[in-house]
Design an enzyme around this catalytic site. Structure first.
Site, PDB file in Angstrom:
ATOM      1  CG  HIS A 107      -2.188   0.373   1.417  1.00 43.96           C
ATOM      2  ND1 HIS A 107      -1.965   1.821   0.418  1.00 43.96           N
ATOM      3  CD2 HIS A 107      -3.575   0.729   1.536  1.00 43.96           C
ATOM      4  CE1 HIS A 107      -3.732   2.160   0.205  1.00 43.96           C
ATOM      5  NE2 HIS A 107      -4.423   1.595   1.018  1.00 43.96           N
ATOM      6  CG  ASP A 109     -10.158  -6.196 -22.563  1.00 42.57           C
ATOM      7  OD1 ASP A 109     -10.152  -7.543 -22.726  1.00 42.57           O
ATOM      8  OD2 ASP A 109     -10.675  -6.081 -23.940  1.00 42.57           O
TER       9      ASP A 109
END
Length: 397
Positions: free
Chosen positions: A127, A345
């Site tokens: 993070h 995608d």
């Protein structure tokens, strides 16, 4: 309201390859990257799992990489929005050295192929490198390159734009900086009881009912957003479920993306943490005894407080005092509602689901509810078993 799909975890068997590191085509530039005080406050590993339908393509991945195969169909996983830690351990590779910031990998990837041809992409990312917006931008860029496209968004790595000012200019005081002590034995209940993670679905009808409860009956609010209404409901219910004493300070922190507040100095594509957590603070007695509209009012004021001056002042404070605002007696709400993962995608369409596998004990996630084609919100969190049973009753609408 859905608990974990423990059946999927019980029957899922994973065969995992030995991890190997795929090096970049070109040498990585030397030197170091400055971490802001906000980055340094995010020293934890976040696990995410993306579930994709059938693919006939081979995936080419970088960094530390693990290939795995499962002995079932991907549908057997059920919902993966919040994943049982044991199941997450099968779908996400966690390096043994990950907590050693200077030596551990900042990113690991595991692709798990299922019998139906579908697969999951499990990632463990540090993070301190990036927040949710940056992580989605990274995934979109990775997918673009995999499809042979040029990068639409160039990552911006100069984090010195979020350095503290010299000298610091701390304005306040803010409730954000108040340390909350556990006077209700909350920590002990987390340690001695089984921790249960559940998700709760609020469709459009339930959200409308909740907002009517808040804005009618002579209460203070004339209107409020879905987010504020749910945040108030969860904050009060969690405080009650954990049996906070009336004089216990109850603190709600809201993860807030401040990129638009610093539009002139945080460029599009900023790769780092641009999050602060404006907070609401009151005693549990005040929170529970007053109408829920009082809580929504506090939340609205906290959100409205986030200005450029507030952001800069907070950075100065964190850099000066190295303050950790989190504890189990506090609640951090992080909204993933605006994280658009549908465009990730790699060549065969976007993921069918996105989930996380290691939610923190003081964290509540808001995610999009995509079941039954209804617009709504999924609320996911973990609590000790006895508290979860009470919480489930309190948030029933």
């Amino acid at each position: 309201m859905d608990a974990f799909n423990t059946t999927a975890n019980d029957v899922l068997t994973i065969e995992r390859s030995v991890p190997h590191t795929v090096l970049p085509e070109q040498d990585t530039p030397g030197g170091s990257i400055f971490l802001s005080s906000i980055d340094n406050a995010a020293l934890t590993i976040i696990s995410t799992v993306y579930a994709f339908d059938r693919s006939d393509a081979n995936v080419k991945l970088g960094v530390q990489f693990v290939e795995a195969s499962a002995d079932c169909r991907i549908e057997n996983l059920g919902s993966i929005q919040i994943i049982d830690p044991d199941l997450a351990g099968k779908l996400v590779y966690r390096d043994p050295t990950e907590n050693m910031l200077e030596d551990g990998p900042l990113l690991t990837v595991q692709v798990t192929k299922f019998k139906c041809g579908g697969f999951t992409l499990g990632m463990a990312i540090h993070h301190c490198m990036v927040d949710g917006v940056g992580a989605i931008n990274f995934m979109n860029s990775w997918a673009e390159l995999a499809r042979g496209k040029s990068l639409f968004l160039i990552p911006y790595h100069d984090r010195t734009i979020l350095k503290s000012r010299v000298p610091p200019q701390i304005r306040g005081p803010y409730d954000d900086f108040v340390r909350v002590s556990d006077v209700s034995d909350i920590t002990a209940s987390f340690e001695r009881e089984q921790i249960v993670y559940k998700s709760f679905h609020f469709d459009a009808d339930k959200l409308e009912t909740l907002k009517k409860m808040i804005t009618t009956g002579g209460q203070e609010m004339s209107s409020c957003s879905n987010f504020v209404a749910l945040a108030a409901l969860v904050w009060r219910a969690r405080s009650m479920a954990l049996k906070m004493k009336p004089h216990q300070l109850s603190k709600l922190l809201i993860a807030f993306d401040f990129r638009l507040k610093l539009r002139t100095s945080v460029p599009e594509g900023y790769f780092g943490n641009a999050l602060l957590a404006p907070s609401c603070l009151c005693t549990a007695g005040e929170l529970i005894d007053q109408p829920i509209s009082s809580a929504t009012g506090k939340i609205n004021k906290a959100i409205e407080r986030v200005t450029e001056d507030y952001v800069r002042s907070s950075i100065d404070f964190f850099d000066t005092y190295h303050y950790d605002p989190y504890s189990v007696s506090s609640l951090l709400i992080s909204s993933w509602l605006r994280l658009d993962y549908s465009c990730i995608d790699f060549g065969w369409g976007g993921p069918r689901q996105l989930g996380t596998g290691n939610p923190l004990l003081n964290l509540c996630l808001f995610m999009r509810d995509e079941s039954k084609n209804k617009k709504g919100t999924v609320v996911a969190l973990g609590l000790p078993l006895s508290a979860m049973n009470t919480f489930e009753e309190l948030v029933r609408i």
